[in-house]
Scaffold this motif. Sequence first.
Motif, PDB file in Angstrom:
ATOM      1  N   LEU A 100       0.851  -1.233  -0.004  1.00  0.00           N
ATOM      2  CA  LEU A 100       0.056  -0.048  -0.015  1.00  0.00           C
ATOM      3  C   LEU A 100       0.922   0.996  -0.031  1.00  0.00           C
ATOM      4  N   PRO A 101       1.851   1.401   0.848  1.00  0.00           N
ATOM      5  CA  PRO A 101       2.818   2.540   0.867  1.00  0.00           C
ATOM      6  C   PRO A 101       3.400   3.019  -0.633  1.00  0.00           C
ATOM      7  N   PHE A 102       3.675   1.861  -1.267  1.00  0.00           N
ATOM      8  CA  PHE A 102       4.054   2.060  -2.728  1.00  0.00           C
ATOM      9  C   PHE A 102       2.798   2.672  -3.645  1.00  0.00           C
ATOM     10  N   LEU A 103       1.673   2.077  -3.492  1.00  0.00           N
ATOM     11  CA  LEU A 103       0.541   2.244  -4.406  1.00  0.00           C
ATOM     12  C   LEU A 103       0.208   3.770  -4.097  1.00  0.00           C
ATOM     13  N   VAL A 104       0.215   4.324  -3.008  1.00  0.00           N
ATOM     14  CA  VAL A 104      -0.316   5.707  -2.607  1.00  0.00           C
ATOM     15  C   VAL A 104       0.940   6.828  -3.063  1.00  0.00           C
ATOM     16  N   MET A 105       1.941   6.085  -3.477  1.00  0.00           N
ATOM     17  CA  MET A 105       2.884   7.171  -4.089  1.00  0.00           C
ATOM     18  C   MET A 105       2.486   7.748  -5.545  1.00  0.00           C
ATOM     19  N   ALA A 106       1.906   6.732  -6.077  1.00  0.00           N
ATOM     20  CA  ALA A 106       1.370   6.996  -7.477  1.00  0.00           C
ATOM     21  C   ALA A 106      -0.316   7.315  -7.702  1.00  0.00           C
ATOM     22  N   ASP A 107      -0.857   7.005  -6.579  1.00  0.00           N
ATOM     23  CA  ASP A 107      -2.363   7.299  -6.461  1.00  0.00           C
ATOM     24  C   ASP A 107      -2.624   7.942  -5.034  1.00  0.00           C
ATOM     25  N   GLU A 108      -2.769   9.108  -4.821  1.00  0.00           N
ATOM     26  CA  GLU A 108      -2.694   9.891  -3.542  1.00  0.00           C
ATOM     27  C   GLU A 108      -3.626   9.510  -2.615  1.00  0.00           C
ATOM     28  N   SER A 109      -4.960   8.887  -3.030  1.00  0.00           N
ATOM     29  CA  SER A 109      -5.921   8.862  -2.201  1.00  0.00           C
ATOM     30  C   SER A 109      -5.852   7.360  -1.795  1.00  0.00           C
ATOM     31  N   GLU A 110      -5.576   7.258  -0.482  1.00  0.00           N
ATOM     32  CA  GLU A 110      -5.531   5.894  -0.030  1.00  0.00           C
ATOM     33  C   GLU A 110      -6.945   4.933  -0.018  1.00  0.00           C
ATOM     34  N   SER A 111      -8.031   5.628   0.064  1.00  0.00           N
ATOM     35  CA  SER A 111      -9.254   5.074  -0.055  1.00  0.00           C
ATOM     36  C   SER A 111      -9.638   4.497  -1.637  1.00  0.00           C
ATOM     37  N   VAL A 112      -9.188   5.347  -2.686  1.00  0.00           N
ATOM     38  CA  VAL A 112      -9.320   4.930  -3.742  1.00  0.00           C
ATOM     39  C   VAL A 112      -8.558   3.858  -4.151  1.00  0.00           C
ATOM     40  N   VAL A 113      -7.373   3.797  -3.615  1.00  0.00           N
ATOM     41  CA  VAL A 113      -6.324   2.584  -3.939  1.00  0.00           C
ATOM     42  C   VAL A 113      -6.991   1.082  -3.149  1.00  0.00           C
ATOM     43  N   LYS A 114      -7.491   1.279  -1.994  1.00  0.00           N
ATOM     44  CA  LYS A 114      -8.224   0.282  -1.287  1.00  0.00           C
ATOM     45  C   LYS A 114      -9.267  -0.199  -2.293  1.00  0.00           C
ATOM     46  N   ASP A 115     -10.132   0.513  -2.945  1.00  0.00           N
ATOM     47  CA  ASP A 115     -11.118  -0.064  -3.717  1.00  0.00           C
ATOM     48  C   ASP A 115     -10.728  -0.704  -4.795  1.00  0.00           C
ATOM     49  N   TYR A 116      -9.278  -0.826  -5.341  1.00  0.00           N
ATOM     50  CA  TYR A 116      -8.917  -1.661  -6.386  1.00  0.00           C
ATOM     51  C   TYR A 116      -7.670  -2.470  -6.107  1.00  0.00           C
ATOM     52  N   ILE A 117      -7.332  -2.498  -4.930  1.00  0.00           N
ATOM     53  CA  ILE A 117      -6.018  -3.240  -4.516  1.00  0.00           C
ATOM     54  C   ILE A 117      -6.163  -4.628  -4.806  1.00  0.00           C
ATOM     55  N   ALA A 118      -7.441  -5.304  -4.569  1.00  0.00           N
ATOM     56  CA  ALA A 118      -7.637  -6.555  -4.685  1.00  0.00           C
ATOM     57  C   ALA A 118      -7.902  -7.131  -6.193  1.00  0.00           C
ATOM     58  N   GLU A 119      -7.917  -6.286  -6.936  1.00  0.00           N
ATOM     59  CA  GLU A 119      -8.039  -6.464  -8.450  1.00  0.00           C
ATOM     60  C   GLU A 119      -6.963  -6.855  -9.184  1.00  0.00           C
ATOM     61  N   GLY A 120      -7.165  -7.701 -10.336  1.00  0.00           N
ATOM     62  CA  GLY A 120      -6.069  -7.891 -11.367  1.00  0.00           C
ATOM     63  C   GLY A 120      -4.831  -8.545 -10.797  1.00  0.00           C
ATOM     64  N   GLN A 121      -3.536  -8.253 -11.414  1.00  0.00           N
ATOM     65  CA  GLN A 121      -2.412  -8.824 -11.108  1.00  0.00           C
ATOM     66  C   GLN A 121      -1.584  -7.657 -10.809  1.00  0.00           C
ATOM     67  N   MET A 122      -0.738  -8.368  -9.361  1.00  0.00           N
ATOM     68  CA  MET A 122       0.167  -7.121  -8.888  1.00  0.00           C
ATOM     69  C   MET A 122       1.403  -7.768  -8.937  1.00  0.00           C
ATOM     70  N   PHE A 123       2.430  -7.079  -9.354  1.00  0.00           N
ATOM     71  CA  PHE A 123       3.989  -7.449  -9.364  1.00  0.00           C
ATOM     72  C   PHE A 123       4.565  -6.512  -8.599  1.00  0.00           C
ATOM     73  N   ALA A 124       5.583  -7.306  -7.560  1.00  0.00           N
ATOM     74  CA  ALA A 124       6.536  -6.323  -6.902  1.00  0.00           C
ATOM     75  C   ALA A 124       7.794  -6.203  -7.871  1.00  0.00           C
ATOM     76  N   ILE A 125       8.360  -5.106  -7.942  1.00  0.00           N
ATOM     77  CA  ILE A 125       9.271  -4.650  -8.797  1.00  0.00           C
ATOM     78  C   ILE A 125      10.606  -4.882  -7.984  1.00  0.00           C
ATOM     79  N   LEU A 126      11.443  -6.026  -8.333  1.00  0.00           N
ATOM     80  CA  LEU A 126      12.289  -6.377  -7.691  1.00  0.00           C
ATOM     81  C   LEU A 126      13.796  -6.191  -8.405  1.00  0.00           C
ATOM     82  N   LEU A 127      14.814  -5.622  -7.678  1.00  0.00           N
ATOM     83  CA  LEU A 127      16.184  -5.720  -8.418  1.00  0.00           C
ATOM     84  C   LEU A 127      16.869  -6.737  -8.100  1.00  0.00           C
ATOM     85  N   ASP A 128      18.067  -6.614  -8.677  1.00  0.00           N
ATOM     86  CA  ASP A 128      18.961  -8.054  -8.521  1.00  0.00           C
ATOM     87  C   ASP A 128      19.079  -8.678  -7.130  1.00  0.00           C
ATOM     88  N   SER A 129      19.169  -7.689  -6.259  1.00  0.00           N
ATOM     89  CA  SER A 129      19.412  -8.303  -5.064  1.00  0.00           C
ATOM     90  C   SER A 129      18.071  -8.521  -4.338  1.00  0.00           C
TER      91      SER A 129
END
Length: 156
Positions: free
Chosen positions: A20-49
């Motif tokens: 959630l802390p990442f998602l609200v960086m791009a969509d400032e409304s936590e309540s809006v994010v919580k409305d769609y957080i369970a939808e679709g496919q979510m991917f963590a963006i990982l670096l080499d380490s």
Amino acid sequence: MGEHRVRLKLVESSERLEYLPFLVMADESESVVKDYIAEGQMFAILLDSDKVAGVALFVEDSEDVIELKNIALDPQFRGLGLGKQVINLAFEIFREQGFRKMIVGTANSSIANLAFYQKVGFRMVEIRKDFFLKYPEPIFEDGIQAVDMVVFEREL
């Protein structure tokens, strides 16, 4: 900081709120994010380490169209070409899943996003007027109020 290689790791439903802390960086409304957080496919963006640099969430718009609903990188990893790598990996993943097009929307005030999506091959196709006026709090970026959503698309 050197050259980073990005990997995308599917996030299970039970783990999504951790991002959630990442998602609200791009969509400032936590309540809006919580409305769609369970939808679709979510991917963590990982670096080499295997360090988590951000998150990307995609939802099915129609049978052959996938929407990039949210993408966010930790500020320390911005401007390094990681976003472009994420988008290119996502194009491969969703092409293999049978999608033929990806869409993404961003605010009229998101100047950096407007440039980024065009640099990675998206084209503007629609303006959704007053989209951000439905948000609980007004959003301002670069002294501009987010009012309309600019929708982009790219063939996969």
